[in-house]
Design a protein around this motif. Structure first.
Motif, PDB file in Angstrom:
ATOM      1  N   UNK A 129       0.836  -1.208   0.000  1.00  9.31           N
ATOM      2  CA  UNK A 129       0.000   0.000   0.000  1.00  9.31           C
ATOM      3  C   UNK A 129       0.867   1.253   0.000  1.00  9.31           C
ATOM      4  N   UNK A 130       0.306   2.393  -0.410  1.00 11.83           N
ATOM      5  CA  UNK A 130       1.061   3.647  -0.379  1.00 11.83           C
ATOM      6  C   UNK A 130       1.626   3.920   1.012  1.00 11.83           C
ATOM      7  N   UNK A 131       2.874   4.329   1.067  1.00  8.18           N
ATOM      8  CA  UNK A 131       3.508   4.637   2.339  1.00  8.18           C
ATOM      9  C   UNK A 131       4.171   3.468   3.017  1.00  8.18           C
ATOM     10  N   UNK A 132       3.995   2.258   2.494  1.00 12.29           N
ATOM     11  CA  UNK A 132       4.589   1.094   3.148  1.00 12.29           C
ATOM     12  C   UNK A 132       6.111   1.129   3.091  1.00 12.29           C
ATOM     13  N   UNK A 133       6.659   1.610   1.999  1.00 15.46           N
ATOM     14  CA  UNK A 133       8.113   1.666   1.849  1.00 15.46           C
ATOM     15  C   UNK A 133       8.697   2.884   2.542  1.00 15.46           C
ATOM     16  N   UNK A 134       8.016   4.014   2.425  1.00 19.03           N
ATOM     17  CA  UNK A 134       8.441   5.268   3.058  1.00 19.03           C
ATOM     18  C   UNK A 134       7.421   6.327   2.719  1.00 19.03           C
ATOM     19  N   UNK A 135       7.327   7.333   3.563  1.00 18.92           N
ATOM     20  CA  UNK A 135       6.492   8.484   3.246  1.00 18.92           C
ATOM     21  C   UNK A 135       7.296   9.427   2.350  1.00 18.92           C
ATOM     22  N   UNK A 136       6.670   9.855   1.275  1.00 15.67           N
ATOM     23  CA  UNK A 136       7.344  10.742   0.333  1.00 15.67           C
ATOM     24  C   UNK A 136       7.816   9.975  -0.884  1.00 15.67           C
ATOM     25  N   UNK A 137       7.564  10.490  -2.078  1.00 13.57           N
ATOM     26  CA  UNK A 137       7.859   9.730  -3.299  1.00 13.57           C
ATOM     27  C   UNK A 137       9.328   9.422  -3.521  1.00 13.57           C
ATOM     28  N   UNK A 194       8.237  11.013 -14.146  1.00 11.60           N
ATOM     29  CA  UNK A 194       9.607  10.866 -13.643  1.00 11.60           C
ATOM     30  C   UNK A 194       9.568   9.947 -12.428  1.00 11.60           C
ATOM     31  N   UNK A 195      10.479   8.978 -12.375  1.00 14.03           N
ATOM     32  CA  UNK A 195      10.387   7.919 -11.372  1.00 14.03           C
ATOM     33  C   UNK A 195      10.421   8.442  -9.947  1.00 14.03           C
ATOM     34  N   UNK A 196      11.348   9.351  -9.651  1.00  8.30           N
ATOM     35  CA  UNK A 196      11.505   9.792  -8.269  1.00  8.30           C
ATOM     36  C   UNK A 196      10.286  10.559  -7.784  1.00  8.30           C
ATOM     37  N   UNK A 197       9.757  11.456  -8.600  1.00  8.72           N
ATOM     38  CA  UNK A 197       8.611  12.254  -8.150  1.00  8.72           C
ATOM     39  C   UNK A 197       7.340  11.417  -8.062  1.00  8.72           C
ATOM     40  N   UNK A 198       7.299  10.281  -8.779  1.00 12.00           N
ATOM     41  CA  UNK A 198       6.112   9.432  -8.791  1.00 12.00           C
ATOM     42  C   UNK A 198       6.156   8.325  -7.741  1.00 12.00           C
ATOM     43  N   UNK A 199       7.309   8.107  -7.099  1.00 11.55           N
ATOM     44  CA  UNK A 199       7.391   7.108  -6.034  1.00 11.55           C
ATOM     45  C   UNK A 199       8.057   5.817  -6.412  1.00 11.55           C
ATOM     46  N   UNK A 200       8.685   5.751  -7.608  1.00 11.11           N
ATOM     47  CA  UNK A 200       9.432   4.558  -7.958  1.00 11.11           C
ATOM     48  C   UNK A 200       9.108   4.017  -9.337  1.00 11.11           C
ATOM     49  N   UNK A 201       9.691   2.870  -9.631  1.00  9.43           N
ATOM     50  CA  UNK A 201       9.577   2.229 -10.940  1.00  9.43           C
ATOM     51  C   UNK A 201       8.143   1.800 -11.232  1.00  9.43           C
ATOM     52  N   UNK A 202       7.544   1.031 -10.328  1.00 10.91           N
ATOM     53  CA  UNK A 202       6.183   0.565 -10.541  1.00 10.91           C
ATOM     54  C   UNK A 202       5.178   1.702 -10.448  1.00 10.91           C
ATOM     55  N   UNK A 230       0.828  11.775  -9.095  1.00  6.53           N
ATOM     56  CA  UNK A 230       0.035  10.595  -8.743  1.00  6.53           C
ATOM     57  C   UNK A 230      -1.064  10.367  -9.780  1.00  6.53           C
ATOM     58  N   UNK A 231      -1.618   9.151  -9.832  1.00  4.68           N
ATOM     59  CA  UNK A 231      -2.768   8.923 -10.709  1.00  4.68           C
ATOM     60  C   UNK A 231      -3.931   9.856 -10.410  1.00  4.68           C
ATOM     61  N   UNK A 288      11.991   1.208  -3.150  1.00 11.67           N
ATOM     62  CA  UNK A 288      11.374   0.283  -4.098  1.00 11.67           C
ATOM     63  C   UNK A 288      12.374  -0.212  -5.139  1.00 11.67           C
ATOM     64  N   UNK A 289      13.152   0.701  -5.702  1.00 17.57           N
ATOM     65  CA  UNK A 289      14.116   0.305  -6.724  1.00 17.57           C
ATOM     66  C   UNK A 289      15.181  -0.602  -6.130  1.00 17.57           C
ATOM     67  N   UNK A 290      15.631  -0.305  -4.910  1.00 14.86           N
ATOM     68  CA  UNK A 290      16.619  -1.169  -4.253  1.00 14.86           C
ATOM     69  C   UNK A 290      16.059  -2.564  -4.029  1.00 14.86           C
TER      70      UNK A 290
END
Length: 390
Positions: A92-100, A274-282, A255-256, A107-109
């Motif tokens: 879910x959103x925020x599970x990896x970290x808060x902030x894109x 852009x990947x970083x501003x959108x929160x990652x690859x997926x 965001x969508x 996520x990429x790591x």
């Protein structure tokens, strides 16, 4: 399954500055995350930009440090590649970290580590999103030439070989003062083939009155990127209706939900992904698919001075999917004369094309030069809390 996580900041001086209407960048500032599984490590990157997402580098570090990797590991089905990828995609959103940007680095790591542990390229992650058959492509991808604000348009284009000018599919021209924008556009159009599209990027520096005043002089532009202050939905819709200008959103669209708002209000024709501003690859891939479904064109962009994992992950999207109106590759070869990755960043500047990276994961690893400019801030290991580096 996660054996160790390390957080780094990377600050790398650039050989030349990059200027646009609101900022001048002279050094890379990235968050790097290294996630180690059983004998395999993956690298991720985020590029916090306060003027894009409100994030800072220190804040992104704290956002990752506020998460418990052990809790994250419990959410992942480690038994198979497909299971692990599906688990990451279902977070879910925020599970990896808060902030894109922080989420992108994690996520990429994580995806890089999973791919490497199974000997799979990052491209093998994309089927989890079930993209339409017409989106998938293969082979070299054409990339844009970007002319930043401090560069003279005629000087840049006149220095190119004739075969390079003929090969250009798209040129993006950074602009500031509206009256100068008309001149820079005319200079570009006078030197490029008719079929080469040209866009202007104002980085949110204009007012509606500015844009309306010069609209007639912008007829040769394929679109204007972020002409007004971010998320000026009503004003953007008014501008498009009054002038017929085609508008691309960048800072306005992360965001969508932003894509849906842009379509509902009539604020945009295209978005810059852009990947970083959108929160990652997926996350970036999902946003692009949603825009595509809604009939909104997509540009695959980059943040200035991405140091490795970000541009490499973006390269996968560029070469695997064909929904992009244009693709930006970055200029790490110009900004960082000593390579920051193995293999080195490469763009065919004679034809402005890029090829897919080979190897597992993103296909790149940090070089000694990049690691020389990093600072390890914290480390996490199982059965323990985050430990600040000595």
């Amino acid at each position: 399954m996660i054996r160790r996580v390390r957080l780094y900041t990377a600050t790398v001086p650039m050989a030349t500055a990059f200027d646009h209407a609101t900022r001048s960048r002279r050094a890379a500032e990235s968050l790097l995350v290294q996630i180690e599984l059983d004998g395999v490590g993956g690298w991720g990157e985020g590029a916090p930009r306060g003027y894009v997402t409100g994030e800072t580098l220190d804040g992104a570090v704290r956002a990752v440090g506020n998460r418990d990797p052990a809790a994250l590991a419990e959410r992942i089905d480690w038994r198979t590649f497909e299971g692990a990828v599906a688990s990451v995609a279902a977070l879910p959103p925020g599970a990896l970290a808060e902030g894109p940007s922080a989420a992108a680095a994690m996520e990429i790591a994580l995806l890089d580590a999973v791919c490497r542990s199974h000997g799979r390229p990052l491209a093998d992650v994309l089927p989890v999103l079930d993209p339409p058959a017409g989106v998938v492509r293969d082979g070299p991808t054409h990339v844009s030439l970007v002319i930043h604000l401090a560069q003279d348009v005629p000087s840049v284009l006149d220095a190119l070989a004739p075969q390079t000018v003929a090969a250009l599919r798209h040129v993006k021209v950074k602009v500031g003062d509206p009256s100068h924008a008309v001149r820079r556009l005319a200079q570009a159009r006078a030197r490029l083939p008719r079929e080469t599209t040209v866009s202007l990027d104002a980085n949110g520096a204009w007012t509606v009155r500015d844009a309306e005043r010069i609209a007639a002089g912008l007829a040769g532009a394929a679109w204007v990127e972020e002409p007004l202050a971010p998320r000026s939905w009503t004003e953007l819709a008014r501008l498009r209706k009054a002038t017929g200008l085609s508008v691309m959103l960048d800072e306005s669209c992360t965001t969508p939900a932003d894509v849906r708002t842009a379509v509902a209000t009539g604020a945009a024709d295209h978005v810059n992904v852009r990947l970083s501003k959108c929160g990652g690859f997926l996350a970036a891939a999902r946003l692009a698919l949603r825009a595509h479904e809604l009939g909104v064109g997509c540009q695959l962009g980059v943040h200035v001075a991405e140091v490795g994992p970000l541009w490499a992950a973006g390269r996968t999207l560029a070469t695997e999917w064909g929904l992009w109106r244009t693709v930006e590759a970055g200029r790490a070869d110009e900004w960082f004369p000593t390579p920051l990755t193995r293999p080195v960043f490469a763009v065919d500047r004679s034809l402005y094309r890029v090829r897919a990276l080979s190897g597992p994961g993103t296909g790149v690893e940090p070089s000694g030069e990049l690691l020389r400019h990093t600072r390890c801030l914290a480390t996490w290991e199982p059965r323990g809390a985050w430990q600040e580096a000595a």
